[in-house]
Structures are given as C-alpha cells and as structure tokens.
Design a protein around this motif. Structure first.
Motif, PDB file in Angstrom:
ATOM      1  N   ASP A  19     -13.207  -6.990   0.976  1.00  9.05           N
ATOM      2  CA  ASP A  19     -14.078  -7.549   1.969  1.00  9.05           C
ATOM      3  C   ASP A  19     -15.637  -7.858   1.513  1.00  9.05           C
ATOM      4  O   ASP A  19     -16.282  -8.578   1.565  1.00  9.05           O
ATOM      5  CB  ASP A  19     -14.156  -6.606   3.248  1.00  9.05           C
ATOM      6  CG  ASP A  19     -15.029  -7.224   4.208  1.00  9.05           C
ATOM      7  OD1 ASP A  19     -15.016  -8.575   4.521  1.00  9.05           O
ATOM      8  OD2 ASP A  19     -15.957  -6.631   4.742  1.00  9.05           O
ATOM      9  N   MET A  20     -15.771  -6.978   0.455  1.00  8.12           N
ATOM     10  CA  MET A  20     -17.011  -6.985  -0.468  1.00  8.12           C
ATOM     11  C   MET A  20     -17.479  -8.336  -1.192  1.00  8.12           C
ATOM     12  O   MET A  20     -18.335  -8.762  -1.168  1.00  8.12           O
ATOM     13  CB  MET A  20     -17.204  -5.659  -1.225  1.00  8.12           C
ATOM     14  CG  MET A  20     -17.350  -4.526  -0.615  1.00  8.12           C
ATOM     15  SD  MET A  20     -17.223  -2.996  -1.744  1.00  8.12           S
ATOM     16  CE  MET A  20     -18.668  -3.198  -2.777  1.00  8.12           C
ATOM     17  N   ALA A  43     -10.250 -11.397   3.113  1.00 13.83           N
ATOM     18  CA  ALA A  43      -9.664 -10.802   3.964  1.00 13.83           C
ATOM     19  C   ALA A  43      -8.238 -10.924   4.054  1.00 13.83           C
ATOM     20  O   ALA A  43      -7.672 -12.046   3.689  1.00 13.83           O
ATOM     21  CB  ALA A  43     -10.111 -11.114   5.256  1.00 13.83           C
ATOM     22  N   ASP A  90     -15.877 -10.910   0.064  1.00 11.00           N
ATOM     23  CA  ASP A  90     -15.464 -11.959   1.291  1.00 11.00           C
ATOM     24  C   ASP A  90     -14.242 -12.500   1.309  1.00 11.00           C
ATOM     25  O   ASP A  90     -13.990 -13.692   1.600  1.00 11.00           O
ATOM     26  CB  ASP A  90     -16.468 -13.216   1.097  1.00 11.00           C
ATOM     27  CG  ASP A  90     -17.876 -12.853   1.334  1.00 11.00           C
ATOM     28  OD1 ASP A  90     -18.193 -11.885   2.150  1.00 11.00           O
ATOM     29  OD2 ASP A  90     -18.911 -13.391   0.655  1.00 11.00           O
ATOM     30  N   GLU A  95      -8.747  -2.935   1.630  1.00  9.52           N
ATOM     31  CA  GLU A  95      -9.283  -4.061   2.657  1.00  9.52           C
ATOM     32  C   GLU A  95     -11.043  -4.187   2.476  1.00  9.52           C
ATOM     33  O   GLU A  95     -11.588  -5.342   2.375  1.00  9.52           O
ATOM     34  CB  GLU A  95      -8.901  -4.277   3.990  1.00  9.52           C
ATOM     35  CG  GLU A  95      -7.365  -4.552   4.137  1.00  9.52           C
ATOM     36  CD  GLU A  95      -7.040  -4.515   5.342  1.00  9.52           C
ATOM     37  OE1 GLU A  95      -6.717  -5.732   6.012  1.00  9.52           O
ATOM     38  OE2 GLU A  95      -7.062  -3.513   6.032  1.00  9.52           O
ATOM     39  N   ASP A  96     -11.242  -2.812   2.418  1.00 15.56           N
ATOM     40  CA  ASP A  96     -12.914  -2.875   2.460  1.00 15.56           C
ATOM     41  C   ASP A  96     -13.345  -3.336   1.081  1.00 15.56           C
ATOM     42  O   ASP A  96     -14.436  -4.179   1.010  1.00 15.56           O
ATOM     43  CB  ASP A  96     -13.370  -1.312   2.743  1.00 15.56           C
ATOM     44  CG  ASP A  96     -13.201  -1.072   4.175  1.00 15.56           C
ATOM     45  OD1 ASP A  96     -13.164  -1.980   5.062  1.00 15.56           O
ATOM     46  OD2 ASP A  96     -13.183   0.262   4.485  1.00 15.56           O
ATOM     47  N   LYS A  97     -12.664  -3.041   0.139  1.00 14.81           N
ATOM     48  CA  LYS A  97     -13.263  -3.416  -1.284  1.00 14.81           C
ATOM     49  C   LYS A  97     -13.323  -4.931  -1.447  1.00 14.81           C
ATOM     50  O   LYS A  97     -14.162  -5.485  -1.992  1.00 14.81           O
ATOM     51  CB  LYS A  97     -12.193  -2.580  -2.422  1.00 14.81           C
ATOM     52  CG  LYS A  97     -12.754  -2.941  -3.890  1.00 14.81           C
ATOM     53  CD  LYS A  97     -12.363  -2.012  -4.661  1.00 14.81           C
ATOM     54  CE  LYS A  97     -12.816  -0.513  -4.558  1.00 14.81           C
ATOM     55  NZ  LYS A  97     -13.495  -0.004  -5.382  1.00 14.81           N
ATOM     56  N   CYS A 125       0.981  -1.214  -0.051  1.00 12.72           N
ATOM     57  CA  CYS A 125       0.055  -0.240   0.002  1.00 12.72           C
ATOM     58  C   CYS A 125       0.936   1.151  -0.121  1.00 12.72           C
ATOM     59  O   CYS A 125       0.669   2.167  -0.800  1.00 12.72           O
ATOM     60  CB  CYS A 125      -1.010   0.098   1.201  1.00 12.72           C
ATOM     61  SG  CYS A 125      -2.258  -1.093   1.044  1.00 12.72           S
ATOM     62  N   ASN A 182      -4.753   3.463   0.232  1.00 10.99           N
ATOM     63  CA  ASN A 182      -5.107   3.546   1.389  1.00 10.99           C
ATOM     64  C   ASN A 182      -5.457   1.982   1.833  1.00 10.99           C
ATOM     65  O   ASN A 182      -6.301   1.258   1.309  1.00 10.99           O
ATOM     66  CB  ASN A 182      -6.431   4.352   1.657  1.00 10.99           C
ATOM     67  CG  ASN A 182      -6.877   4.256   3.184  1.00 10.99           C
ATOM     68  OD1 ASN A 182      -7.447   3.256   3.467  1.00 10.99           O
ATOM     69  ND2 ASN A 182      -6.784   5.324   3.598  1.00 10.99           N
ATOM     70  N   ARG A 183      -4.707   1.440   3.017  1.00  7.18           N
ATOM     71  CA  ARG A 183      -5.009   0.103   3.322  1.00  7.18           C
ATOM     72  C   ARG A 183      -6.458  -0.295   3.517  1.00  7.18           C
ATOM     73  O   ARG A 183      -7.050  -1.471   3.266  1.00  7.18           O
ATOM     74  CB  ARG A 183      -4.200  -0.264   4.211  1.00  7.18           C
ATOM     75  CG  ARG A 183      -4.177  -1.729   4.670  1.00  7.18           C
ATOM     76  CD  ARG A 183      -3.340  -2.239   5.842  1.00  7.18           C
ATOM     77  NE  ARG A 183      -3.881  -3.427   6.378  1.00  7.18           N
ATOM     78  CZ  ARG A 183      -3.051  -4.366   7.012  1.00  7.18           C
ATOM     79  NH1 ARG A 183      -1.832  -3.946   7.247  1.00  7.18           N
ATOM     80  NH2 ARG A 183      -3.443  -5.714   7.500  1.00  7.18           N
ATOM     81  N   LYS A 184      -7.084   0.562   4.360  1.00  8.71           N
ATOM     82  CA  LYS A 184      -8.388   0.382   4.758  1.00  8.71           C
ATOM     83  C   LYS A 184      -9.333   0.038   3.494  1.00  8.71           C
ATOM     84  O   LYS A 184     -10.198  -0.598   3.362  1.00  8.71           O
ATOM     85  CB  LYS A 184      -8.799   1.338   5.914  1.00  8.71           C
ATOM     86  CG  LYS A 184     -10.331   0.945   6.251  1.00  8.71           C
ATOM     87  CD  LYS A 184     -10.750   1.736   7.467  1.00  8.71           C
ATOM     88  CE  LYS A 184     -12.070   1.740   7.997  1.00  8.71           C
ATOM     89  NZ  LYS A 184     -13.080   0.472   7.267  1.00  8.71           N
ATOM     90  N   ASP A 185      -9.132   1.034   2.708  1.00  8.98           N
ATOM     91  CA  ASP A 185      -9.952   1.266   1.379  1.00  8.98           C
ATOM     92  C   ASP A 185      -9.855   0.105   0.719  1.00  8.98           C
ATOM     93  O   ASP A 185     -10.993  -0.751   0.217  1.00  8.98           O
ATOM     94  CB  ASP A 185      -9.637   2.588   0.399  1.00  8.98           C
ATOM     95  CG  ASP A 185      -9.977   3.597   1.098  1.00  8.98           C
ATOM     96  OD1 ASP A 185     -11.008   3.651   2.045  1.00  8.98           O
ATOM     97  OD2 ASP A 185      -9.611   4.808   0.682  1.00  8.98           O
TER      98      ASP A 185
END
Length: 50
Positions: free
Chosen positions: A36-37, A41, A39, A32-34, A21, A27-30
């Motif tokens: 995660d959509m 992680a 499924d 990971e969130d994408k 990243c 952005n790491r969180k962005d």
C-alpha cells in the motif's frame, strides 16, 4: 521488486493471497500495508496486487 515477486507467485502457484501468506509464513496485513505504501492493493478478482 517485492511487488513483482508476490504477483508472480500469486499468478503461478497460489489461488489466493491467504494461501500465499500461509505457505510463506507471512502476515497478510503487513504485506498489504507494505505494498500500500507504493499504492498497490490486492484485488481478489484477479489474484494480484494492482
């Protein structure tokens, strides 16, 4: 496509998701969130999204 690209980069060039990243200006969180959509992680033990 994103999952495949990220996992390939992690496997071949980076020791961690943070390093990936930082190098790519992401952005790491962005990221990971994408993923995660769909499924997935991040697992630091294998340095891949699973």
């Amino acid at each position: 496509m994103l999952l495949s690209y990220v996992n390939t980069q992690l496997r071949d060039f980076y020791r961690s998701l943070d390093a990936f990243c930082e190098d790519r200006g992401l952005n790491r969180k962005d990221l990971e969130d994408k993923l995660d959509m769909i499924d997935y992680a991040y697992d630091p033990a294998v340095n891949q999204f699973v």
